[in-house]
Design an enzyme around this catalytic site. Structure first.
Site, PDB file in Angstrom:
ATOM      1  N   GLU A  99      -1.660   3.884  -4.892  1.00 16.93           N
ATOM      2  CA  GLU A  99      -0.236   3.841  -4.508  1.00 16.93           C
ATOM      3  C   GLU A  99       0.069   4.929  -3.495  1.00 16.93           C
ATOM      4  OE1 GLU A  99       2.704   2.409  -5.188  1.00 16.93           O
ATOM      5  OE2 GLU A  99       2.837   1.813  -7.282  1.00 16.93           O
ATOM      6  N   ASP A 100       1.046   4.685  -2.650  1.00 20.19           N
ATOM      7  CA  ASP A 100       1.517   5.731  -1.754  1.00 20.19           C
ATOM      8  C   ASP A 100       2.361   6.754  -2.512  1.00 20.19           C
ATOM      9  OD1 ASP A 100       3.487   3.849  -2.260  1.00 20.19           O
ATOM     10  OD2 ASP A 100       4.077   3.568  -0.173  1.00 20.19           O
ATOM     11  N   ASP A 103       7.975   6.568  -7.535  1.00 21.60           N
ATOM     12  CA  ASP A 103       9.346   7.073  -7.460  1.00 21.60           C
ATOM     13  C   ASP A 103      10.027   6.777  -8.802  1.00 21.60           C
ATOM     14  OD1 ASP A 103      11.665   8.045  -6.128  1.00 21.60           O
ATOM     15  OD2 ASP A 103      12.206   6.065  -5.430  1.00 21.60           O
ATOM     16  N   PHE A 152      13.307  11.780   0.648  1.00 21.94           N
ATOM     17  CA  PHE A 152      12.806  10.512   1.167  1.00 21.94           C
ATOM     18  C   PHE A 152      11.861  10.839   2.307  1.00 21.94           C
ATOM     19  CE2 PHE A 152      12.591   6.498   3.344  1.00 21.94           C
ATOM     20  CZ  PHE A 152      12.530   5.612   2.282  1.00 21.94           C
ATOM     21  N   ARG A 165       5.641   4.138   9.949  1.00 19.08           N
ATOM     22  CA  ARG A 165       4.381   4.050   9.194  1.00 19.08           C
ATOM     23  C   ARG A 165       3.225   4.656   9.980  1.00 19.08           C
ATOM     24  NH1 ARG A 165       5.246   0.635   4.819  1.00 19.08           N
ATOM     25  NH2 ARG A 165       6.580  -1.166   5.161  1.00 19.08           N
TER      26      ARG A 165
HETATM   27  P1  5GP Z   1       9.484   2.870  -7.293  1.00 17.93           P
HETATM   28  O1  5GP Z   1       9.388   1.452  -7.736  1.00 17.93           O
HETATM   29  O2  5GP Z   1       8.556   3.821  -8.008  1.00 17.93           O
HETATM   30  O3  5GP Z   1      10.913   3.366  -7.330  1.00 17.93           O
HETATM   31  O4  5GP Z   1       9.154   2.921  -5.766  1.00 17.93           O
HETATM   32  C1  5GP Z   1       7.910   2.748  -5.307  1.00 17.93           C
HETATM   33  C2  5GP Z   1       7.925   2.309  -3.870  1.00 17.93           C
HETATM   34  O5  5GP Z   1       9.145   2.662  -3.211  1.00 17.93           O
HETATM   35  C3  5GP Z   1       6.842   3.030  -3.129  1.00 17.93           C
HETATM   36  O6  5GP Z   1       5.636   2.329  -3.223  1.00 17.93           O
HETATM   37  C4  5GP Z   1       7.416   3.094  -1.737  1.00 17.93           C
HETATM   38  O7  5GP Z   1       7.090   1.937  -1.040  1.00 17.93           O
HETATM   39  C5  5GP Z   1       8.916   3.163  -1.951  1.00 17.93           C
HETATM   40  N1  5GP Z   1       9.362   4.558  -1.906  1.00 17.93           N
HETATM   41  C6  5GP Z   1       9.719   5.359  -2.938  1.00 17.93           C
HETATM   42  N2  5GP Z   1      10.039   6.581  -2.508  1.00 17.93           N
HETATM   43  C7  5GP Z   1       9.882   6.567  -1.173  1.00 17.93           C
HETATM   44  C8  5GP Z   1      10.026   7.551  -0.145  1.00 17.93           C
HETATM   45  O8  5GP Z   1      10.373   8.728  -0.341  1.00 17.93           O
HETATM   46  N3  5GP Z   1       9.747   7.122   1.115  1.00 17.93           N
HETATM   47  C9  5GP Z   1       9.361   5.855   1.419  1.00 17.93           C
HETATM   48  N4  5GP Z   1       9.148   5.578   2.679  1.00 17.93           N
HETATM   49  N5  5GP Z   1       9.199   4.917   0.485  1.00 17.93           N
HETATM   50  C10 5GP Z   1       9.452   5.268  -0.795  1.00 17.93           C
END
Ligand code: 5GP
Length: 179
Positions: A99-100, A103, A152, A165
């Site tokens: 995963e990147d 969150d 963010f 990206r």
């Molecule tokens: P979650 O479902 O955990 O809230 O979010 C996961 C996805 O939201 C990540 O895989 C990513 O694509 C996006 N995301 C969450 N936080 C960030 C952030 O700080 N920057 C960006 N660009 N994408 C985020």
């Protein structure tokens, strides 16, 4: 303001995180053969760097694509797996999700649920960045590059409305100000 405002992690910082993660993962999977599942689209750059550093046999690389974020910086609801994998690709295999960023945890939880249904022998989770202060769904992350506060961030695969990206460093976008 939706422009990247400052570098949060330089490309050198990121390379250091990737190197450490690759060595941790390599140590744990040395005698097994790994199936890596990247989470698109944000995780593509990280996976490409990680796979080239791993000191463990990599049997297969596959991807899932999850959609939940729209053009904004907040989640738009329940994540959907919009591109999956074939059953044979992970049944009985040692699988590591790449995963990147984790969150709220909703995306990761959806990917874990989806992959478990395909019967892997083991299922691990690696993320470059982790924002535990934002967590709404409890997920257990096995390998974390770096824990960050509630910023963010963009670059190194991560987008804002599909932009940025391609940036080699990770930048912060500050929230829009009303003043
Ligand atoms: P979650 O479902 O955990 O809230 O979010 C996961 C996805 O939201 C990540 O895989 C990513 O694509 C996006 N995301 C969450 N936080 C960030 C952030 O700080 N920057 C960006 N660009 N994408 C985020």
């Amino acid at each position: 303001m939706t422009e990247p405002s400052r570098i949060y992690l330089s490309r050198e910082d990121i390379a250091g995180l990737v190197e450490r993660l690759a060595s941790e993962i390599g140590g744990n999977y040395r005698d097994r053969s790994l199936t890596l599942i990247g989470v698109l689209r944000g995780g593509f750059v990280f996976l490409a760097d990680l796979v080239r550093q791993l000191q463990a046999p990599v049997r297969r690389v596959d991807f899932v694509r999850v959609e939940s974020y729209g053009a904004k910086m907040v989640s738009t609801g329940r994540p959907q797996i919009v591109q999956g994998i074939s059953r044979e690709s992970i049944a009985g295999q040692d699988v590591l999700i790449v995963e990147d960023i984790v969150d709220t945890g909703a995306t990761t939880a959806a990917v874990l649920r989806y992959l478990r249904r395909h019967g892997p022998a083991s299922l691990g989770l690696c993320t470059l960045l982790d924002k535990p202060s934002r967590r709404q769904v409890d997920v257990s992350v096995d390998y974390v590059g770096m824990t960050i506060p509630d910023h963010f961030v963009v670059g190194y695969g991560l987008d804002f409305d599909e932009r940025y990206r391609d940036l080699p460093d990770i930048w912060v976008i500050d929230p829009e100000r009303e003043d």
